[in-house]
Scaffold this active site. Sequence first.
Site, PDB file in Angstrom:
ATOM      1  N   GLU A   1      77.802  59.262  37.588  1.00  0.00           N
ATOM      2  CA  GLU A   1      77.358  58.042  37.282  1.00  0.00           C
ATOM      3  C   GLU A   1      77.128  56.971  38.433  1.00  0.00           C
ATOM      4  O   GLU A   1      77.470  55.817  38.187  1.00  0.00           O
ATOM      5  CB  GLU A   1      78.447  57.445  36.072  1.00  0.00           C
ATOM      6  CG  GLU A   1      78.476  58.095  34.909  1.00  0.00           C
ATOM      7  CD  GLU A   1      79.100  57.230  33.713  1.00  0.00           C
ATOM      8  OE1 GLU A   1      79.590  56.236  33.750  1.00  0.00           O
ATOM      9  OE2 GLU A   1      78.895  57.760  32.573  1.00  0.00           O
TER      10      GLU A   1
ATOM     11  N   GLU B   1      79.050  64.611  29.090  1.00  0.00           N
ATOM     12  CA  GLU B   1      80.014  63.781  28.460  1.00  0.00           C
ATOM     13  C   GLU B   1      79.291  63.075  27.105  1.00  0.00           C
ATOM     14  O   GLU B   1      78.161  62.765  27.111  1.00  0.00           O
ATOM     15  CB  GLU B   1      80.430  62.304  29.270  1.00  0.00           C
ATOM     16  CG  GLU B   1      81.208  62.711  30.455  1.00  0.00           C
ATOM     17  CD  GLU B   1      81.820  61.341  31.216  1.00  0.00           C
ATOM     18  OE1 GLU B   1      81.853  60.437  30.728  1.00  0.00           O
ATOM     19  OE2 GLU B   1      82.142  61.784  32.494  1.00  0.00           O
TER      20      GLU B   1
END
Length: 476
Positions: A176, A375
């Site tokens: 991220e 995720e």
Amino acid sequence: MNKFPKEFYWGGSIAAHQCEGAWQEGGKGPGIMDYCTSGSYEIARRFTKKIEEGILYPSHEAIDFYHHYKEDIALFAQMGFTALRISIDWSRIYPKGDEDKPNQEGLNYYKDIIQTLIKYHIEPIVTLFHFEMPIHLVRKYNSWLNRDLIDFYLKYVKTVVTEYKGLVKYWVTFNEMNHIDPQTEASDFFVYMLSGLTYKELPGDKKKALAIIGYNMTLAGVKAAKLIRKIDKNNIVGCVFGIHPIYPRDCNPVNIMNAFKEMDRDYYQIDAMCNGKFPLYKLKEYDDFGIHLEISEEDSKAFAEGRIDFIGMNYYQTGVAKTGEDNEDDEKLFGGVQNPFLKQSKWGWAIDPIGLRYLLNYTYRKYEIPIMITENGIGAVDNMENGIIHDDYRIEYLQKHLSEMKKAILEDHVECIGYLMWGPIDLVSATTGEMKKRYGFIYVDKHDDGSGDLSRYKKDSFYWYKHIIETQGEDL
Ligand code: BGP
């Protein structure tokens, strides 16, 4: 055919600082998240300079995966996992980050985890940076603002990839990093998790500092991709991005454009890693802000040679674009504009299964390389009675998301190669530091005040996921 492909990876995803604990064991050095206090939905986590007495730092014990990993992996195997995404904490390998020699105890620890996974035929998918880095690199070198960080990172990458050659095939360079764009109003929290610096501490022009951090991390990512494949040509390298698609508020063309821009900002690093060059439009945008980034010939070569092999996607929610005008709704509600068609989780995250199908299609059509859902999941409060947890809300969330992912694969022909549910065992929430925001199929007896005996319990969703894996998603 109503089943997922046979070779599809089913599993989960965890991160070292959120599960390991043992922050002062095994030769580990202090990492950036070790200075991050617990918080809640209402109270933001704090980043302290020193460890303050009497204050809870969730990473210090977390769920003590460090001492429980054999038991936990055995439970994942019982569910039939074929993949587990773990992260290596840089500060276990190089406690300060600038040493010549790595810490062998740290290398041994992860090797044993990897070998345990392999024993159960679970493919290890290893993230090299999931908000974990030695604090020393921040304090002495100014973190990613300094290009030297790229070399420290590459040294660490070389050490672990060489050490686990032949054992690990799938590598993730960063988790991220897209949350650090100067135009995405990077939250203080993500700036810290990615750099160990708070927004306030960024020197000079904040936008420029964020652009430099983003650029240096992107460059580190492509250099690492090349290096990892050089060490073993069988290695497959990806990078993980946390994207929440942004919808326009309505069909007003102005709002369509706003939404496009807001969402597109999250893609410049994917462009850089998939297209073999740092995007020109981004450099020009920076120019407009008075930020001039020079790309040397050497850097251009690194982008050309460091393309990633797959994209990791973390998906939790979608958002609605701001109108760009003074609009009460934009400001009023937590998490920005709310979508009236969607419900929110207790933590204000919009629940949108179709958004996952949209994201998969949108991203795949741009790059046409494999995507792995690295995720996805829902943070919820679980109640345990006599060791039993009925988490039908979690099953419902996952059922709906998986069935949209299935449509993306079987009907839309998106090359999605795996689904790794976030937090298959309860762990510390990254954004709030809470334990009560639980994601797991496995409940951990650990609470926000630090109490609990760390016992593990299977929730109803444990058996549900086991069935989905066993039947290759036929019932979705
Ligand atoms: C992602 C992070 C994870 C994880 C997840 C859920 O952004 O990569 O580390 O924590 O979000 O967020 P939270 O734990 O705050 O609910």
